[in-house]
Motif scaffolding. Sequence first.
Motif, short mmCIF file in Angstrom:
data_model
loop_
_atom_site.label_atom_id
_atom_site.label_comp_id
_atom_site.label_asym_id
_atom_site.label_seq_id
_atom_site.Cartn_x
_atom_site.Cartn_y
_atom_site.Cartn_z
N GLY A 44 11.82 6.40 0.08
CA GLY A 44 12.37 5.93 -1.10
C GLY A 44 13.91 6.23 -1.39
N TYR A 55 5.95 -6.74 -9.97
CA TYR A 55 7.39 -6.02 -10.02
C TYR A 55 8.44 -7.26 -10.38
CZ TYR A 55 5.39 -1.80 -8.53
OH TYR A 55 4.70 -0.68 -8.44
N TRP A 77 0.79 -1.22 -0.20
CA TRP A 77 0.01 -0.14 0.00
C TRP A 77 0.75 1.16 0.05
CZ3 TRP A 77 1.81 2.46 4.28
CH2 TRP A 77 1.96 1.49 5.30
N CYS A 78 2.17 1.31 0.10
CA CYS A 78 2.97 2.28 0.06
C CYS A 78 3.59 2.77 -1.23
CB CYS A 78 4.12 1.75 1.09
SG CYS A 78 5.69 2.71 0.88
N GLY A 79 3.16 4.12 -1.28
CA GLY A 79 3.54 4.73 -2.67
C GLY A 79 5.09 4.62 -3.11
N PRO A 80 5.91 5.32 -2.01
CA PRO A 80 7.27 5.35 -2.44
C PRO A 80 7.59 3.92 -2.60
CG PRO A 80 6.76 6.76 -0.48
CD PRO A 80 5.52 5.91 -0.79
N GLU A 104 18.45 6.22 -7.00
CA GLU A 104 19.39 5.34 -7.88
C GLU A 104 20.71 5.64 -7.44
OE1 GLU A 104 18.69 5.00 -12.05
OE2 GLU A 104 20.63 4.08 -12.30
N LEU A 131 13.55 -0.21 -9.24
CA LEU A 131 15.11 0.32 -9.26
C LEU A 131 15.86 -0.77 -8.23
CD1 LEU A 131 17.65 2.16 -9.22
CD2 LEU A 131 16.58 3.15 -7.25
N ARG A 178 6.39 1.49 -4.27
CA ARG A 178 6.15 1.11 -5.60
C ARG A 178 7.20 2.03 -6.45
NH1 ARG A 178 0.96 1.50 -3.78
NH2 ARG A 178 0.96 3.68 -4.56
N THR A 179 7.40 3.01 -5.93
CA THR A 179 8.39 3.94 -6.95
C THR A 179 9.85 3.18 -6.82
OG1 THR A 179 7.15 5.73 -6.40
CG2 THR A 179 9.12 6.10 -7.18
#
Lengths: 235, 185
Positions: free
Chosen positions: B170, B128, B85-88, B173, B95, B90-91
């Motif tokens: 998050g 993912y 449920w965590c947005g960061p 890179e 990577l 998924r971001t």
Amino acid sequence: MIDKGLLLTLAAIAGTLVAAVRIWPPRTVDRSTMLDLATSVGVLGVVVGRLFFMALEDPGGLTRIGDILIVRSGMEFWAGALVGLIYLVWTAHRRELPLWPLLADMAPYGLIAYAIFESSCLVRGGCPGPVAGVGLYPEGFANRVFPVGLAVALVILAAVPVVRRLGRDHPQPTVVATLALVAGVRAVASIWLPRVGEALTRQHRTSILVAAVAVVTAIVLAVRSRSPLETAAQD
Amino acid sequence: MAPSTARLTHGTRPGPRALAAILLAGALLLTACSASGADGSIVIDADPAPTPETGSFPTLGADEFEAVLAGLEGKPFIVNIWASWCGPCRTETPLLARASVEYAGRVTFVGVASRDIRQDSLDFIDEYGLTYLNVSDRQGEIRRWMGLRGFPTTFFFDADGNLRATIVGGVSEQRLAALLEDLLR
């Protein structure tokens, strides 16, 4: 949870810009208006940069305001910069301000804000870079690394007085050259910034693109500015 | 020199700067999705246990997980605590997935799904295409043991099992690659 590094960065940018407009007053608008414009551009740039990043990396998150608000997860620099520029063009048109002198007037302040942002890597987890004999030990690192973010900030800051001086008499080429400078510096810095794998990062690719567009634009403007003179000479 | 008084009338409504200060102070201060937990260092002091099979998604307690980490010593490893449920999360996950392939054989990646519904976690792993080990922290023991403060959090351990860095929120890179390269030197 609170991002203290980002809070400090914002405070530093705000404080420095307030001081900058006092030390080097703007020429096209008054200080208060310049700060308002800078603030609007900054906020708009951050919002659009964030939305653009999410559209690329996590489109599903665009429907969740909580995810959008976690700006630290990432932003697209050039998307935000472009929208900020469009906002300034629109504002200049709406308020009947001379566009190129206004942009040239804002350029030094923009560079200062950007330099502070880059140097704020010191308080946002460290400034990564290649292993070097001269450098810093970011948090968690056992090897000294060259702080690329700080180097970028120094280069940008060195350009500020030049941009301010040239912007007074040559606003158009100064604005384009400033864009080319920032894009070029980001593109070069991207070479040294660590990355996963060998492919160019998105930051690198977009900075190269913007630098190329800026250079082409500069050439076009230079050719156009010479044409009336050549015509007059022939006459 | 430009006049010091504003040429444009702002009246008594709050100007852009005031509104911006309010908006940004609220929005930009967020680093990660919230979580509760003590902030402390992690010491791995357990007898090593065999690494579970990748794809098995076992549910582990804190002691079992510590034993798994002890078994990873010999090469640097990173532990990423996430939730579907965590947005960061998924971001950053693409990577991490890419990095796990790039650094395969040199750095071990371990994911911990915490405060999450098992099926949602499995769907996340499938979405993912994660090829590294992920475990389920159903009871929350692992996140409490590791002192989780926010989702996601990535812990970087050297080959001796010493915690070298913790990134809350998050991971970019740049920092991920920089830390991994530093761990490998």
